[in-house]
Design an enzyme around this catalytic site. Sequence first.
Site, PDB file in Angstrom:
ATOM      1  N   TYR A 160      16.185  40.714  62.639  1.00 41.42           N
ATOM      2  CA  TYR A 160      17.568  40.373  63.069  1.00 41.42           C
ATOM      3  C   TYR A 160      18.317  41.603  62.396  1.00 41.42           C
ATOM      4  O   TYR A 160      19.464  42.232  62.953  1.00 41.42           O
ATOM      5  CB  TYR A 160      18.205  39.083  62.428  1.00 41.42           C
ATOM      6  CG  TYR A 160      19.524  38.720  62.677  1.00 41.42           C
ATOM      7  CD1 TYR A 160      19.785  38.199  64.042  1.00 41.42           C
ATOM      8  CD2 TYR A 160      20.687  39.061  61.781  1.00 41.42           C
ATOM      9  CE1 TYR A 160      21.226  37.944  64.484  1.00 41.42           C
ATOM     10  CE2 TYR A 160      21.801  38.826  62.282  1.00 41.42           C
ATOM     11  CZ  TYR A 160      22.190  37.958  63.526  1.00 41.42           C
ATOM     12  OH  TYR A 160      23.556  37.626  63.639  1.00 41.42           O
ATOM     13  N   LYS A 164      20.683  44.568  64.475  1.00 35.84           N
ATOM     14  CA  LYS A 164      21.816  44.714  64.516  1.00 35.84           C
ATOM     15  C   LYS A 164      22.372  46.157  63.817  1.00 35.84           C
ATOM     16  O   LYS A 164      23.330  46.790  64.100  1.00 35.84           O
ATOM     17  CB  LYS A 164      22.666  43.532  63.496  1.00 35.84           C
ATOM     18  CG  LYS A 164      22.531  42.357  63.803  1.00 35.84           C
ATOM     19  CD  LYS A 164      23.470  42.100  65.273  1.00 35.84           C
ATOM     20  CE  LYS A 164      23.423  40.763  65.584  1.00 35.84           C
ATOM     21  NZ  LYS A 164      24.274  40.366  67.094  1.00 35.84           N
TER      22      LYS A 164
HETATM   23  N1  LIG Z   1      27.630  32.954  63.254  1.00 36.79           N
HETATM   24  C1  LIG Z   1      27.378  33.792  62.422  1.00 36.79           C
HETATM   25  O1  LIG Z   1      27.529  33.420  61.097  1.00 36.79           O
HETATM   26  C2  LIG Z   1      27.520  35.271  62.958  1.00 36.79           C
HETATM   27  C3  LIG Z   1      27.552  36.363  62.116  1.00 36.79           C
HETATM   28  C4  LIG Z   1      27.381  37.543  62.387  1.00 36.79           C
HETATM   29  C5  LIG Z   1      27.235  37.926  63.654  1.00 36.79           C
HETATM   30  N2  LIG Z   1      26.939  37.051  64.827  1.00 36.79           N
HETATM   31  C6  LIG Z   1      26.755  37.345  66.048  1.00 36.79           C
HETATM   32  O2  LIG Z   1      27.685  36.935  66.736  1.00 36.79           O
HETATM   33  C7  LIG Z   1      27.197  36.820  68.009  1.00 36.79           C
HETATM   34  C8  LIG Z   1      27.362  35.200  68.593  1.00 36.79           C
HETATM   35  O3  LIG Z   1      26.643  34.566  67.561  1.00 36.79           O
HETATM   36  P1  LIG Z   1      27.302  32.987  67.538  1.00 36.79           P
HETATM   37  O4  LIG Z   1      27.359  32.608  66.154  1.00 36.79           O
HETATM   38  O5  LIG Z   1      28.515  32.637  68.256  1.00 36.79           O
HETATM   39  O6  LIG Z   1      26.077  32.044  67.970  1.00 36.79           O
HETATM   40  P2  LIG Z   1      25.768  31.168  68.998  1.00 36.79           P
HETATM   41  O7  LIG Z   1      24.208  30.674  69.036  1.00 36.79           O
HETATM   42  O8  LIG Z   1      26.950  29.937  68.998  1.00 36.79           O
HETATM   43  O9  LIG Z   1      26.075  31.826  70.602  1.00 36.79           O
HETATM   44  C9  LIG Z   1      25.313  32.777  70.967  1.00 36.79           C
HETATM   45  C10 LIG Z   1      25.067  32.577  72.419  1.00 36.79           C
HETATM   46  O10 LIG Z   1      24.259  33.671  72.915  1.00 36.79           O
HETATM   47  C11 LIG Z   1      23.376  33.085  74.082  1.00 36.79           C
HETATM   48  N3  LIG Z   1      22.107  33.760  74.017  1.00 36.79           N
HETATM   49  C12 LIG Z   1      21.250  33.818  73.505  1.00 36.79           C
HETATM   50  N4  LIG Z   1      20.316  34.556  74.149  1.00 36.79           N
HETATM   51  C13 LIG Z   1      20.632  34.768  75.447  1.00 36.79           C
HETATM   52  C14 LIG Z   1      20.142  35.491  76.379  1.00 36.79           C
HETATM   53  N5  LIG Z   1      18.583  35.884  76.210  1.00 36.79           N
HETATM   54  N6  LIG Z   1      20.719  35.795  77.419  1.00 36.79           N
HETATM   55  C15 LIG Z   1      22.083  35.349  77.553  1.00 36.79           C
HETATM   56  N7  LIG Z   1      22.702  34.719  76.504  1.00 36.79           N
HETATM   57  C16 LIG Z   1      21.979  34.334  75.529  1.00 36.79           C
HETATM   58  C17 LIG Z   1      23.363  31.643  73.680  1.00 36.79           C
HETATM   59  O11 LIG Z   1      22.873  30.857  74.659  1.00 36.79           O
HETATM   60  C18 LIG Z   1      24.641  31.299  72.952  1.00 36.79           C
HETATM   61  O12 LIG Z   1      25.720  30.695  73.755  1.00 36.79           O
HETATM   62  C19 LIG Z   1      25.594  37.117  68.021  1.00 36.79           C
HETATM   63  O13 LIG Z   1      25.436  38.331  68.142  1.00 36.79           O
HETATM   64  C20 LIG Z   1      25.308  37.001  66.478  1.00 36.79           C
HETATM   65  O14 LIG Z   1      24.463  37.694  66.180  1.00 36.79           O
HETATM   66  C21 LIG Z   1      27.087  35.772  64.287  1.00 36.79           C
END
Ligand SMILES: NC(=O)c1ccc[n+]([C@@H]2O[C@H](COP(=O)([O-])OP(=O)(O)OC[C@H]3O[C@@H](n4cnc5c(N)ncnc54)[C@H](O)[C@@H]3O)[C@@H](O)[C@H]2O)c1
Length: 254
Positions: A160, A164
């Site tokens: 991960y 990133k």
């Molecule tokens: N939540 C956190 O703490 C956090 C922190 C830093 C970065 N992020 C990043 O933010 C972004 C959103 O994450 P989130 O927290 O909303 O998570 P989440 O799991 O709520 O949403 C992620 C979405 O991506 C979709 N997804 C996964 N694999 C996929 C694929 N192969 N094709 C199409 N869609 C796909 C999932 O179905 C989901 O709807 C991500 O890139 C994550 O790495 C999240």
Amino acid sequence: MAWQIDLSGRGALVTGAASGIGKAIALQLGSMGARLALLDINEEGLEATRREVLAQGSGEPFCMPGDLALERHVVRAVDSSLHQLGEIQILVNSHGILRRTPFTAIQSDEWDLVMGVNLRACFLLCKNVLPHMRERRGGVIVNVASLAGRSCSLLGGAHYTVAKHGLVGLSRHLAREFAPSGIRVNAFCPGATMTPMVTECTPQDELERLSASIPRGRIATPEEQARVVGFLVSDAAVNITGACIDSNGGTIML
Ligand SMILES: NC(=O)c1ccc[n+]([C@@H]2O[C@H](COP(=O)([O-])OP(=O)(O)OC[C@H]3O[C@@H](n4cnc5c(N)ncnc54)[C@H](O)[C@@H]3O)[C@@H](O)[C@H]2O)c1
């Protein structure tokens, strides 16, 4: 000089729109007037977002389920979105997956999966959207990276963190290569945010420790993160390209 934070009429493609930060971004950009195309692998979640966008009065979004790790799905999704919206002025890549596997236990197929979804899919989305943006001499891309792309993941495994970091590098490279074509590209780096990605793999006591470790004293909401992206894609951010915008409550200051 007056500046615009309004996105009226602009075509915006948002990935990961079925859940969490991507869903909040879809609602945020919709409330700013953008016409939306929403992509996600989760068809049911996408339908729920569609209904919420409609209910808040932001019009009917175009929704397309698909696995963005697969090139043919990306090509089909971008083509269909272009057909529906007429043009794509905004691309926000917010899809992603997290795996918490300790380094020596990561199997090579899990490594490939995390890199494929979190990095390669963003390469494919940018590659398919940028020629169109270049043709119309404008556009803006936000790649949702992470605090993990600036430092080291608080929850996720090494794959991960590496994906990133790669996404931050991709954003910086594209910013330089496409600035002469009037296109801006930035990485957005959220810290811990209360979404299913975090809550589904983290026990309550660990969530409480995580909150307490954040100088601001709590985990961010997806809506707080989405407002930053709304600013970044607007004309108010016209001079911001090649940047990594941190939103982490003071967890890291670089
Ligand atoms: N939540 C956190 O703490 C956090 C922190 C830093 C970065 N992020 C990043 O933010 C972004 C959103 O994450 P989130 O927290 O909303 O998570 P989440 O799991 O709520 O949403 C992620 C979405 O991506 C979709 N997804 C996964 N694999 C996929 C694929 N192969 N094709 C199409 N869609 C796909 C999932 O179905 C989901 O709807 C991500 O890139 C994550 O790495 C999240």
